[in-house]
Design a protein around this motif. Structure first.
Motif, mmCIF file in Angstrom:
data_model
loop_
_atom_site.group_PDB
_atom_site.id
_atom_site.type_symbol
_atom_site.label_atom_id
_atom_site.label_comp_id
_atom_site.label_asym_id
_atom_site.label_seq_id
_atom_site.Cartn_x
_atom_site.Cartn_y
_atom_site.Cartn_z
ATOM 1 N N ASN A 340 2.974 -0.701 -9.623
ATOM 2 C CA ASN A 340 1.752 -1.130 -8.925
ATOM 3 C C ASN A 340 0.973 -0.735 -8.604
ATOM 4 O O ASN A 340 0.369 -0.577 -7.870
ATOM 5 N N SER A 341 0.253 0.841 -9.107
ATOM 6 C CA SER A 341 -1.190 1.815 -8.854
ATOM 7 C C SER A 341 -0.865 2.377 -7.698
ATOM 8 O O SER A 341 -1.588 1.802 -6.803
ATOM 9 N N SER A 342 0.671 2.169 -7.635
ATOM 10 C CA SER A 342 0.744 3.158 -6.537
ATOM 11 C C SER A 342 0.914 2.277 -4.887
ATOM 12 O O SER A 342 0.400 2.975 -3.593
ATOM 13 N N ASN A 343 1.076 1.268 -5.032
ATOM 14 C CA ASN A 343 0.572 0.665 -3.808
ATOM 15 C C ASN A 343 2.465 0.820 -2.927
ATOM 16 O O ASN A 343 2.786 -0.613 -2.809
ATOM 17 N N SER A 344 0.895 1.012 -1.893
ATOM 18 C CA SER A 344 2.855 1.361 -0.478
ATOM 19 C C SER A 344 3.022 0.124 0.078
ATOM 20 O O SER A 344 4.254 -0.004 0.484
ATOM 21 N N SER A 345 2.228 -1.264 0.195
ATOM 22 C CA SER A 345 2.364 -2.014 0.120
ATOM 23 C C SER A 345 4.153 -2.466 0.261
ATOM 24 O O SER A 345 4.727 -3.396 1.194
ATOM 25 N N ILE A 346 5.006 -2.348 -1.095
ATOM 26 C CA ILE A 346 5.252 -2.746 -1.551
ATOM 27 C C ILE A 346 6.912 -2.116 -0.359
ATOM 28 O O ILE A 346 7.780 -2.313 -0.545
#
Length: 527
Positions: A340-346
């Motif tokens: 997911n586009s390196s989304n650190s929110s995960i």
């Protein structure tokens, strides 16, 4: 019982608005938690003051976003900020009438994140909104929950009926792109507002005070101060009114500047984007096309990674979360982040979920702590989470925190990530340990006001006099220039005695509040 947008707004009195914004909304919660404006608020309440109504510069600092790309956040000049908060409070009744007029026809509460009374904090806003709104645990995982989140309802469920597509869109660089003169446009209409920009109209007073905290500039609202959320809502609520009550009556929700609209066909999805772009274009705003997507339902009804991360109980073994369970859960978080586009929110979501688990085995706890600390070096977006969601709930000892901070600090200084470096110094102050290879020259070279303040507190607490002396000299040099003073006021004001503060008439307020022992640093930070 569900409440309307204006019901929640009207729960805030004008005095509560003033106190919430000034005492608890001047410093972003993205900063290390050592700053406070409560003492300044008390000064404004008890002492006679006549702050100069003039443009003032902001302190700028970089904050890592969930994409591991920094953004510029701001700390306002306290005097200009006080005048803005006062202006908003004085005109709160008119603002409430405006919000009521533009939201009363809505079938559901469109704007999901806005100033309001909340539990566990006297602030009226929280920036921790990067957990998707459809997440079942969202309200439990937010740093500070709403007063009663059930009053907001769940309109997404109702809007899904008969819908086949969802449109996700957001405004490109929303706060930095807002033109302050467009605030009066939204309230009075563009032609009326442009015809008379004098202070005899309340909305022009707000426009002026809003410009003054950003050095008189008309372009952009500063990210960080909670006033910016309230000011942006004026424009975005006016857009909502056009979209929700026009010919199409679109079914959507908005999280700040993020839109999720549910439609029957792909053609209608395209039409919504056209109409949204047209409406925000009236205020010189545009859509971020990189983040715009049209997804087919039902697969897209809930963000895919959210569904897979929600149920940590699926990873339990014999009713407990053991080493293998936690490893599998964090491995999944990393896998989904990369997809997911390196989304650190995960990763942030996973850390918050783990922090709430009471059934971790000893080995699972150790693995979770070490893995999250390792990941935070790679993804510094996580650093600000560590104390509240790892160190405290998972019982990390000061020796392990010190070992981590020395590694993190070295990495942060190499990459010139002074936000992460500041957090390492904050941890050293809180848990009372000494960091290696830390000196005043690093702070002076950084040009980062927040990092300089933390370094001064650190050298003072550890009685490292030569390095503290260098910072005092640097503060004295900066104080010689009124421009530098405004850009570094927090560092200069906190480190210098009253006699060494500038005597320039343009900066006269500083000596007055110093005389009353006003500080913007929490008193308990060094206790």
């Amino acid at each position: 019982m569900e409440k309307t947008y204006n019901d929640l707004m009207r729960e805030i009195s004008r005095d509560e608005l003033y106190r919430g914004l000034l005492a608890f909304g001047m410093f972003s919660e993205k900063l290390p938690p050592i700053f406070t404006s409560e003492g300044f608020f008390d000064y404004c309440q008890t002492k006679q003051h006549n702050f100069q109504d003039k443009p003032c510069q902001l302190i700028s600092y970089k904050n890592m976003r969930n994409t591991n790309v920094p953004r510029h956040l701001s700390i306002p000049n306290p005097f200009a900020y006080q005048l803005l908060c006062e202006c908003l409070s004085d005109n709160w009744s008119d603002m409430l009438d405006f919000f009521d007029k533009n939201t009363k026809k809505n079938r559901h509460k469109v704007s999901r994140i806005h100033i309001r009374k909340m539990l566990d904090t006297e602030a009226l806003f929280v920036m921790d909104y990067d957990i998707p709104s459809e997440t079942p645990l969202r309200n439990e995982l937010l740093d500070m929950t709403y007063k009663d989140w059930r009053t907001d309802g769940t309109p997404e469920t109702d809007m899904l009926l008969g819908k086949r597509w969802v449109v996700n869109a957001d405004i490109s660089n929303c706060f930095p792109s807002i033109y302050t003169h467009s605030i009066p446009w939204a309230i009075a209409g563009k032609d009326v507002a442009k015809d008379d920009r004098t202070d005899r109209f309340w909305y022009n007073k707000i426009d002026k005070r809003g410009r003054n905290i950003k050095d008189g500039e008309t372009n952009g609202l500063p990210i960080g101060p909670h006033t910016s959320n309230l000011l942006s809502e004026i424009i975005l609520v006016a857009v909502d009114n056009e979209l929700r009550n026009g010919k199409q009556k679109w079914d959507y929700v908005r999280n700040i500047d993020d839109y999720a609209c549910y439609v029957e066909s792909r053609e209608k999805a395209e039409l919504f984007l056209t109409e949204l772009n047209r409406q925000i274009g009236k205020y010189n705003l545009s859509l971020n096309h990189k983040k715009t997507e049209i997804l087919e339902l039902p697969t897209a009804a809930t963000t895919h990674w959210v569904r897979r991360m929600d149920y940590i109980s699926n990873f339990e073994r014999k009713g407990r979360l053991d080493y293998k369970s936690v490893r599998a859960y964090l491995d999944l978080a990393v896998e989904l982040m990369e997809k997911n586009s390196s989304n650190s929110s995960i990763l942030k979501y996973a850390v918050k979920v783990l922090s709430r688990q009471e059934g971790l085995t000893t080995n699972a706890n150790i693995y979770a702590v070490k893995t999250v600390m390792n990941l935070s070096v790679i993804y510094p977006y996580l650093v600000g989470l560590l104390d509240k969601y790892v160190f405290v709930p998972l019982g990390v000892n000061s020796f392990e925190i010190k070992k981590y901070c020395n590694v993190m600090l070295n990495s942060a200084l190499i990459s010139r990530n002074y936000e992460a470096a500041a957090y390492c110094v904050y941890f050293a102050l809180k848990y009372k340990f000494v960091l290696v290879a830390l000196n005043a020259d690093i702070g002076i070279d950084s040009g980062d006001c927040v990092f300089l303040v933390l370094l001064h507190l650190y050298f003072k607490a550890n009685k490292i006099k030569p390095e503290k002396k260098k910072l005092v000299k640097h503060a004295e040099d900066l104080a010689k220039s009124s421009v530098d003073f405004e850009q570094y006021w927090l560092f200069i004001y906190e480190i210098l005695p009253k006699k060494d503060l500038p005597s320039d008439a343009k900066l006269r307020e500083w000596k007055a509040i110093k005389e009353q022992d006003v500080s913007f640093i929490r008193k308990d930070i060094l206790s």
